[in-house]
Design a protein around this motif. Structure first.
Motif, short mmCIF file in Angstrom:
data_model
loop_
_atom_site.label_atom_id
_atom_site.label_comp_id
_atom_site.label_asym_id
_atom_site.label_seq_id
_atom_site.Cartn_x
_atom_site.Cartn_y
_atom_site.Cartn_z
N ASP A 2 45.98 18.03 58.68
CA ASP A 2 46.24 18.95 57.58
C ASP A 2 47.72 19.30 57.50
OD1 ASP A 2 45.19 22.13 59.05
OD2 ASP A 2 46.02 20.31 59.95
N GLN A 3 48.42 19.32 58.66
CA GLN A 3 49.85 19.63 58.65
C GLN A 3 50.60 18.53 57.91
OE1 GLN A 3 51.15 22.43 59.51
NE2 GLN A 3 53.18 21.71 58.91
N LEU B 94 43.08 18.58 51.23
CA LEU B 94 43.55 19.87 51.76
C LEU B 94 42.48 20.93 51.60
CD1 LEU B 94 47.27 19.89 50.64
CD2 LEU B 94 46.45 20.21 52.98
N GLU B 97 39.98 20.34 54.31
CA GLU B 97 40.50 20.77 55.62
C GLU B 97 40.43 22.28 55.73
OE1 GLU B 97 41.23 17.05 57.24
OE2 GLU B 97 41.56 18.97 58.22
#
Lengths: 194, 102
Positions: A2-3, B94, B97
């Protein structure tokens, strides 16, 4: 994972902002033309020879504007629809003002005062159109002020008309140009540290 | 179970993504502009620009300015669609996540 994805999103935002940032700054051209007109007026009034004062100063301003804008275009490296639209508005109005002034007044087709009405109207068009494109209220107001000046010129005396021309040149060109240059310098500082 | 969206590997490359993002906001941009805005080197960006061109995401027009070669880049409709799809898929991933983290 996700980073990495977040970093991608931030990269997109940063690059889009980079693409929108322009290095084309036009405050100097307002100062140049404002100063040029005041020099031409002073030359005509105090030294005479208005038939050469205006052509010489306006042609000089035109050449300097051409050199300045060519340099900026080369430095910029990217063209946007907005920059093309603004360039075409100012280029067209400037060309019209130049030829109407040069030919119209030298042939005495219209008086200097009648030409001032045309000049004010065209400056109003250029400023208002730019203000609408840029969504900048200040420049839209400036456009409206030029138009108001054009209307006023039709009703006032010759002496008042001359003072109105000096006032508009000082405020709406010279001072506005200086204000733009200060704003643009601040923008550039922000762009460099961003 | 819904499939995870895939990220286009051509667009996913960091420098290529940066180039496409910039080109999406301008009509055209030259080589130096793209290099400076992305903070890359000549060789590095040239390789990635070629990859984008081969994928059909950008076009290049080679011309001369003051006798110096000048390459002008422009994003294609395919490239614009690829970038849009990439951003959409990125946001979906995203979002997934974020939900997982919750």
């Amino acid at each position: 994972m996700d980073q990495e994805l977040l970093e991608r999103l931030e990269l997109i935002e940063r690059m889009v902002s980079q693409g929108r940032r322009t290095t084309q700054y036009w405050g100097w051209s307002f100062v140049l033309w404002g100063a040029g007109q005041l020099i031409a007026l002073g030359w005509s009034l105090f030294l005479g020879h208005s038939e050469i004062a205006w052509p010489v100063t306006m042609i000089t301003c035109g050449i300097l504007t051409g050199i300045g804008s060519a340099r900026m275009r080369k430095q910029e490296g990217a063209e946007t629809i907005i920059s093309r639209a603004l360039g075409s508005i100012w280029g067209s109005c400037g060309t019209a003002i130049f030829f109407l002034g040069l030919i119209g007044t030298s042939t005495r087709f219209f008086s200097f005062r009648a030409f001032m009405v045309v000049l004010f109207a065209l400056m109003g068009i250029a400023n208002m159109s730019s203000g609408i494109i840029l969504r900048w209220r200040t420049q839209q107001v400036l456009g409206a002020i030029w138009w108001a000046g054009a209307i006023m010129l039709m009703f006032v005396s010759d002496k008042t008309a001359l003072w109105l021309f000096i006032a508009m040149t000082l405020v709406a060109e010279l001072l506005f140009g200086i204000y733009l240059m200060i704003r643009e310098k601040a923008d550039l500082r922000h762009a460099r540290t961003a | 179970m819904p499939e995870l969206p895939e990220l286009d590997p051509v667009v996913h490359g960091q420098l290529r993504l940066a180039v496409l993002s910039i080109l999406s906001t301008v009509d055209t941009a030259d080589f130096t502009y793209l290099r400076d805005r992305t903070g890359s080197t000549d060789g590095n960006i040239a390789a990635h620009l070629l990859k984008l061109e081969q994928a059909g995401y950008i076009t290049v027009e080679k011309t001369f300015l003051n006798r110096k070669p000048l390459s002008i880049y422009r994003i294609t409709e395919t490239g614009r669609t690829a970038l849009t799809n990439y951003i959409r898929n990125l946001k979906k991933l995203l979002g997934r996540e974020f939900n997982k983290a919750k």
